[in-house]
Design an enzyme around this catalytic site. Structure first.
Site, PDB file in Angstrom:
ATOM      1  N   THR A  93     -15.317  21.219  12.764  1.00  0.00           N
ATOM      2  CA  THR A  93     -16.303  20.787  11.520  1.00  0.00           C
ATOM      3  C   THR A  93     -14.840  21.135  10.706  1.00  0.00           C
ATOM      4  OG1 THR A  93     -18.191  19.909  12.008  1.00  0.00           O
ATOM      5  CG2 THR A  93     -17.542  20.214  10.274  1.00  0.00           C
ATOM      6  N   LYS A 168     -18.310  13.572   8.143  1.00  0.00           N
ATOM      7  CA  LYS A 168     -19.455  14.303   8.462  1.00  0.00           C
ATOM      8  C   LYS A 168     -19.834  15.501   6.911  1.00  0.00           C
ATOM      9  CE  LYS A 168     -20.992  17.528  11.238  1.00  0.00           C
ATOM     10  NZ  LYS A 168     -22.187  18.127  11.889  1.00  0.00           N
ATOM     11  N   LYS A 243     -21.919  26.329   6.155  1.00  0.00           N
ATOM     12  CA  LYS A 243     -20.376  25.766   5.712  1.00  0.00           C
ATOM     13  C   LYS A 243     -20.735  24.574   5.561  1.00  0.00           C
ATOM     14  CE  LYS A 243     -16.937  25.354   9.675  1.00  0.00           C
ATOM     15  NZ  LYS A 243     -16.320  24.806  10.794  1.00  0.00           N
TER      16      LYS A 243
HETATM   17  P1  NAD Z   1     -18.525  29.311  18.321  1.00  0.00           P
HETATM   18  O1  NAD Z   1     -17.789  29.810  17.609  1.00  0.00           O
HETATM   19  O2  NAD Z   1     -19.812  29.162  19.494  1.00  0.00           O
HETATM   20  O3  NAD Z   1     -17.160  28.147  19.497  1.00  0.00           O
HETATM   21  C1  NAD Z   1     -15.898  28.758  18.610  1.00  0.00           C
HETATM   22  C2  NAD Z   1     -14.942  29.291  19.944  1.00  0.00           C
HETATM   23  O4  NAD Z   1     -13.276  29.623  19.639  1.00  0.00           O
HETATM   24  C3  NAD Z   1     -15.371  30.402  20.385  1.00  0.00           C
HETATM   25  O5  NAD Z   1     -15.335  30.779  21.820  1.00  0.00           O
HETATM   26  C4  NAD Z   1     -14.218  31.365  20.068  1.00  0.00           C
HETATM   27  O6  NAD Z   1     -13.522  32.112  21.661  1.00  0.00           O
HETATM   28  C5  NAD Z   1     -13.054  30.213  20.076  1.00  0.00           C
HETATM   29  N1  NAD Z   1     -11.427  30.412  19.503  1.00  0.00           N
HETATM   30  C6  NAD Z   1     -11.242  31.032  18.236  1.00  0.00           C
HETATM   31  N2  NAD Z   1     -10.320  30.727  18.074  1.00  0.00           N
HETATM   32  C7  NAD Z   1      -9.088  30.513  18.810  1.00  0.00           C
HETATM   33  C8  NAD Z   1      -7.745  30.786  19.308  1.00  0.00           C
HETATM   34  N3  NAD Z   1      -7.394  30.969  18.696  1.00  0.00           N
HETATM   35  N4  NAD Z   1      -7.689  30.107  20.731  1.00  0.00           N
HETATM   36  C9  NAD Z   1      -8.776  29.567  20.908  1.00  0.00           C
HETATM   37  N5  NAD Z   1     -10.019  29.922  21.476  1.00  0.00           N
HETATM   38  C10 NAD Z   1     -10.105  30.277  20.430  1.00  0.00           C
HETATM   39  O7  NAD Z   1     -18.808  27.987  17.194  1.00  0.00           O
HETATM   40  P2  NAD Z   1     -18.948  26.325  17.626  1.00  0.00           P
HETATM   41  O8  NAD Z   1     -20.824  26.005  17.957  1.00  0.00           O
HETATM   42  O9  NAD Z   1     -19.055  25.505  19.129  1.00  0.00           O
HETATM   43  O10 NAD Z   1     -18.529  25.170  16.868  1.00  0.00           O
HETATM   44  C11 NAD Z   1     -17.374  24.526  17.206  1.00  0.00           C
HETATM   45  C12 NAD Z   1     -16.427  24.004  15.807  1.00  0.00           C
HETATM   46  O11 NAD Z   1     -18.181  22.617  15.899  1.00  0.00           O
HETATM   47  C13 NAD Z   1     -17.582  24.177  14.909  1.00  0.00           C
HETATM   48  O12 NAD Z   1     -15.755  24.275  13.444  1.00  0.00           O
HETATM   49  C14 NAD Z   1     -18.447  24.031  14.168  1.00  0.00           C
HETATM   50  O13 NAD Z   1     -18.267  23.784  12.815  1.00  0.00           O
HETATM   51  C15 NAD Z   1     -18.854  22.025  14.692  1.00  0.00           C
HETATM   52  N6  NAD Z   1     -20.340  22.571  15.085  1.00  0.00           N
HETATM   53  C16 NAD Z   1     -20.761  23.007  15.249  1.00  0.00           C
HETATM   54  C17 NAD Z   1     -22.131  22.607  16.014  1.00  0.00           C
HETATM   55  C18 NAD Z   1     -23.400  23.673  16.441  1.00  0.00           C
HETATM   56  O14 NAD Z   1     -24.538  23.204  16.431  1.00  0.00           O
HETATM   57  N7  NAD Z   1     -22.895  24.303  17.025  1.00  0.00           N
HETATM   58  C19 NAD Z   1     -22.487  21.001  15.731  1.00  0.00           C
HETATM   59  C20 NAD Z   1     -21.461  20.450  15.315  1.00  0.00           C
HETATM   60  C21 NAD Z   1     -21.079  20.554  14.843  1.00  0.00           C
END
Ligand code: NAD
Length: 295
Positions: A93, A168, A243
């Site tokens: 997102t 979204k 966010k």
């Molecule tokens: P998270 O923080 O658990 O995971 C993000 C991952 O990206 C981490 O493991 C981090 O180490 C990795 N990362 C960061 N920079 C990196 C790079 N340069 N190279 C490789 N890996 C890298 O976040 P999440 O909850 O998995 O969410 C991911 C996305 O999905 C976000 O944009 C969030 O807004 C969206 N989202 C989350 C949810 C939810 O319920 N968690 C729901 C809908 C959407």
């Protein structure tokens, strides 16, 4: 079956990559965090030692990262290393502007691209029941759809570059506002001596009906599966709601749209987050609404 690179194996990306493995794809994964890489390996993915190494020779690349700056930085690194004619999909997102920029970068390298943020949270990621909101050219969407179907149950093509992100944040702005509206109604009902169940029975079959009430009811009882029955454990954390409401406000400002309730909802969730409740499910905002009465 496709050869897929998956970058960003967090709470969402980890289980999504595992579902691609389960569906029979050959998945090569990368994350900066060692623990995330180990989990992906245990789930059956191959592990690369960098994003660039992960994408080499693969047909499809998926990124699932925290924010626009991470997506642009990773796409800048990997696009030159991708196979010509391959497809890149970003499921994070992020702000609409960065999403449009990312599509532009991909086009420069002759790589088809799709922005495909998700709704459905970590439960949807684990259960492969996510909704994907996709933006990009029809041909790119057609190529992405069968891959996304392994991770979700509803895939909607919303329009051109950035349209998935636009859908979204508009959806989540409705969600943020409607959860506060439902919480205010229960708070008023409590003061008026009306039971939670009575308000639910009336509003859930009347014009007040909405998802925040009937699926995600912010008081325990009427909807046994809602986080209110589980001490407001997420679910969808309030910090993520902040966010998304902030992304909506940024987009509204840039586009010249008036969204006064969206702005107010952002302020209310920000205050909840600042008080140390960022990890609480967003339906826990009802406690904050109750507390406002004393202020
Ligand atoms: P998270 O923080 O658990 O995971 C993000 C991952 O990206 C981490 O493991 C981090 O180490 C990795 N990362 C960061 N920079 C990196 C790079 N340069 N190279 C490789 N890996 C890298 O976040 P999440 O909850 O998995 O969410 C991911 C996305 O999905 C976000 O944009 C969030 O807004 C969206 N989202 C989350 C949810 C939810 O319920 N968690 C729901 C809908 C959407």
């Amino acid at each position: 079956m496709a050869n897929i690179a998956f970058i960003g194996l967090g709470n969402m990306g980890g289980p999504m990559a595992a579902n691609l493995v389960r569906a029979g794809h050959k998945v090569v994964a990368f994350d900066l965090a060692g623990a995330a890489r180990n989990q992906a390996q245990a789930d059956g993915a191959g592990i690369a030692d960098s994003s660039v190494a992960a994408v080499k020779g693969n047909d499809v690349v998926i990124t699932m990262l925290p924010a626009g700056k991470h997506v642009l930085s990773v796409w800048n690194e990997i696009l030159p290393a991708m196979t010509k004619g391959a497809l890149i999909i970003d499921c994070s997102t992020i702000d609409v502007e960065s999403a449009v920029q990312a599509h532009g970068l991909a086009a420069k390298h002759n790589i088809a691209s799709v922005d495909a943020p998700v709704s459905g949270g970590t439960g949807g990621a684990k259960g492969a029941t996510l909704t994907f909101m996709a933006g990009g050219e029809a041909k790119a969407f057609a190529a992405a759809k069968p891959v996304l179907e392994n991770m979700g149950k509803k895939i909607v093509h919303c329009g051109g570059a950035g349209a998935g992100q636009a859908a979204k944040i508009c959806n989540n702005m409705i969600l943020g506002i409607s959860m506060i509206a439902v919480s205010e109604a229960f708070t008023l009902a409590e003061k008026l001596g009306l039971s939670h169940q009575a308000l639910f029975d009336v509003a859930s079959t009347s014009s007040g009906q909405c998802w925040s009430l009937t699926t995600y009811c912010p008081v325990p009882g009427p909807v046994p599966t809602s986080p209110a029955n589980n001490e407001y454990k997420p679910g969808f954390a309030s910090a993520l709601m902040v966010k998304d409401l902030t992304l909506a406000q940024d987009a509204a400002k840039a586009a010249g749209a008036a969204t006064p309730l969206g702005k107010h909802a952002q302020e209310i969730y920000k205050a909840f987050d600042a008080a140390g409740h960022g990890g609480v499910d967003f339906s826990g905002i009802i406690q904050h609404v109750r507390d406002l009465a004393g202020k």
